[in-house]
Design a protein around this motif. Sequence first.
Motif, mmCIF file in Angstrom:
data_model
loop_
_atom_site.group_PDB
_atom_site.id
_atom_site.type_symbol
_atom_site.label_atom_id
_atom_site.label_comp_id
_atom_site.label_asym_id
_atom_site.label_seq_id
_atom_site.Cartn_x
_atom_site.Cartn_y
_atom_site.Cartn_z
ATOM 1 N N LEU A 152 81.611 66.417 61.127
ATOM 2 C CA LEU A 152 82.392 66.327 62.361
ATOM 3 C C LEU A 152 83.756 66.996 62.196
ATOM 4 C CD1 LEU A 152 82.399 65.122 65.231
ATOM 5 C CD2 LEU A 152 83.389 63.045 64.248
ATOM 6 N N MET A 171 77.978 67.705 70.963
ATOM 7 C CA MET A 171 77.631 67.524 69.547
ATOM 8 C C MET A 171 76.195 67.934 69.291
ATOM 9 S SD MET A 171 79.304 63.913 68.393
ATOM 10 C CE MET A 171 78.479 64.064 66.800
ATOM 11 N N SER A 207 87.381 62.298 68.081
ATOM 12 C CA SER A 207 86.413 61.556 68.884
ATOM 13 C C SER A 207 86.431 62.017 70.334
ATOM 14 C CB SER A 207 86.695 60.056 68.801
ATOM 15 O OG SER A 207 85.752 59.309 69.531
ATOM 16 N N TRP A 241 84.674 65.136 71.891
ATOM 17 C CA TRP A 241 83.226 65.040 72.077
ATOM 18 C C TRP A 241 82.864 63.844 72.963
ATOM 19 C CZ3 TRP A 241 81.462 69.369 69.801
ATOM 20 C CH2 TRP A 241 82.184 69.897 68.739
ATOM 21 N N PRO A 298 80.945 60.656 68.951
ATOM 22 C CA PRO A 298 80.945 60.438 67.502
ATOM 23 C C PRO A 298 81.250 58.995 67.105
ATOM 24 C CG PRO A 298 82.142 62.441 68.034
ATOM 25 C CD PRO A 298 81.881 61.741 69.328
#
Length: 567
Positions: A354, A159, A106, A109, A113
């Motif tokens: 991801l 992302m 997480s 990014w 996300p």
Amino acid sequence: MTVSLRAPARLSRAALALAVSLAFAGCAATSSREPVTINIVAINDFHGNLEPSRYTPTGADGAKTSAIRAGGAEAVAAALQAWRKEDKDLLFVSAGDLVGASPAMSSLWADEPTIEAMNMMGLRASAVGNHEFDAGRKELLRQQNGGCDSVRPTKACQMGPNYGGAKFTYLAANVVDSATGQPFIPGFKIETVKGVKVGLVGVVLQDTRSVVMASGIAGLKFGDEAEAINRAIPAMRAQGADVIVALVHEGGTTKDNPMSPGCTNLKGPLVDLVKKLDPAVRLVISGHSHQGYLCQVEGRTVTQAGSYGHLATRIAMKVDAATDTVTDLQVQNVVLKPGDFPADPKMAAFIASLKERSRAALTRPVARLAAAPVLRKKNDAGESVLGSTIADAVLAATRNLGVQVGFMNEGGIRKDLEAGENNVAAFGQTQAVLPFGNTLVVMDLSGAQIRSLLEQQWARPESSSPSILQVSNGFSYQWDEKRPVGSRVVPGSIRINGAPLEDGKRYRIVANNFLAEGGDNFPEFAKGTNRLETGMLDLDAFTEFLRASEGQGASLAPAAPRIVKIK
């Protein structure tokens, strides 16, 4: 209701009959409105844990059982999907800390996300947690509203070309912008569920300033939580709210089984907060303390669902639709294990994509450990193997700057250090231990200041539990809990590299920038002089120390206790 049967002359008998039948039908509809059950699912302290993590369940007898893997976005999404088949109007809410101190998948990014995962799960509202302020007020507003103007420019909008923000609403009724005197973000929102208007009001702990970087919340005032909730109720009523639910990022502790409703032994700052609430608040969904509980406090139901998505609280709130009052509350904590519910295909695909995009960074080997996991669990004196290792690491990284002692706050250590095959720890596993991206600050403290610093471990304004600093090799002391707060360190017991601490002597120490600003209620750090902002990440110091220790094949555990509790 009274109905006149005398018709004006201009009404026909047919019209009169129709009017009478409609009038009595209205009476019947009013008197026969059935109670409405509103189903709520609540989580708290998710902290960007998109993947399952280690969780130790509590058995029916209250004893801990073997550790399992639980939580993560896929498990939460699968459970919600199943429960929405039972009730399509299910209301999904959070009590804060959705992000912050997040694992690499997480945080790599900028936590986008996790926000997107919550959007996909249909989250409607979340109290702001203290960790939502980790990257500062500007970044919190970006997470809510979207855009790419970030204090983390190398991570934000990586992302994809755009970031749309949260589709749910962050709530903070007790956070005010000092410059305008107005709420920093909304304090409440109203959701209509099955014809009932549910007022959701959110607050964050008033003591946020002590657990967040001061520079990140400059210009914000954090007020009394209960007063803010009570103050919001008339405004919610004016907008039609029928029932009130409080989302409170403050918590308590209890020894009661987290799966058993009706506990009456809740302790901590949350209890006094709940007692001050307006009687209209029957349900308090809490967070912050990473506990699981289903408690009663003076007739109110108070819940918490652990952390990291390991648990979800299911709440069935029965509302008398005629009087708009809560007549019954049934609560249940459910362990969310991967595979317990049919997968949500969209969430599964999102997480798989991801993982693939993050794989290279997450799986990069760091070092082979002599044994794994390395635990953050403290002994009776407050020392942990992992905490001691981190303190050793920051000392090793700054010895060339004359540093003699390294300190680490226990709250900054978020996970045990785990490892994969052949005990090789990867970057993703080390980053999960130290996810904040803190930098190291070197400073001078006098011996008297170090003594004062240690005493601050027990001077906790918001908690009866001490917060024991983890210390590096060469530093040791003894403490006695029978001595009064302010003088618990045993006189003459503090040693630095074997020599007694001298009050008038200057010592070079290192700590992360959160502690250096006086964070976690250690104001003595902020008084340090001859300060040097190294710019070095604590995570980099930690990983380099693990690499340097790899070839030694020895345990990371200290050879002798550094902190001794007198019994």
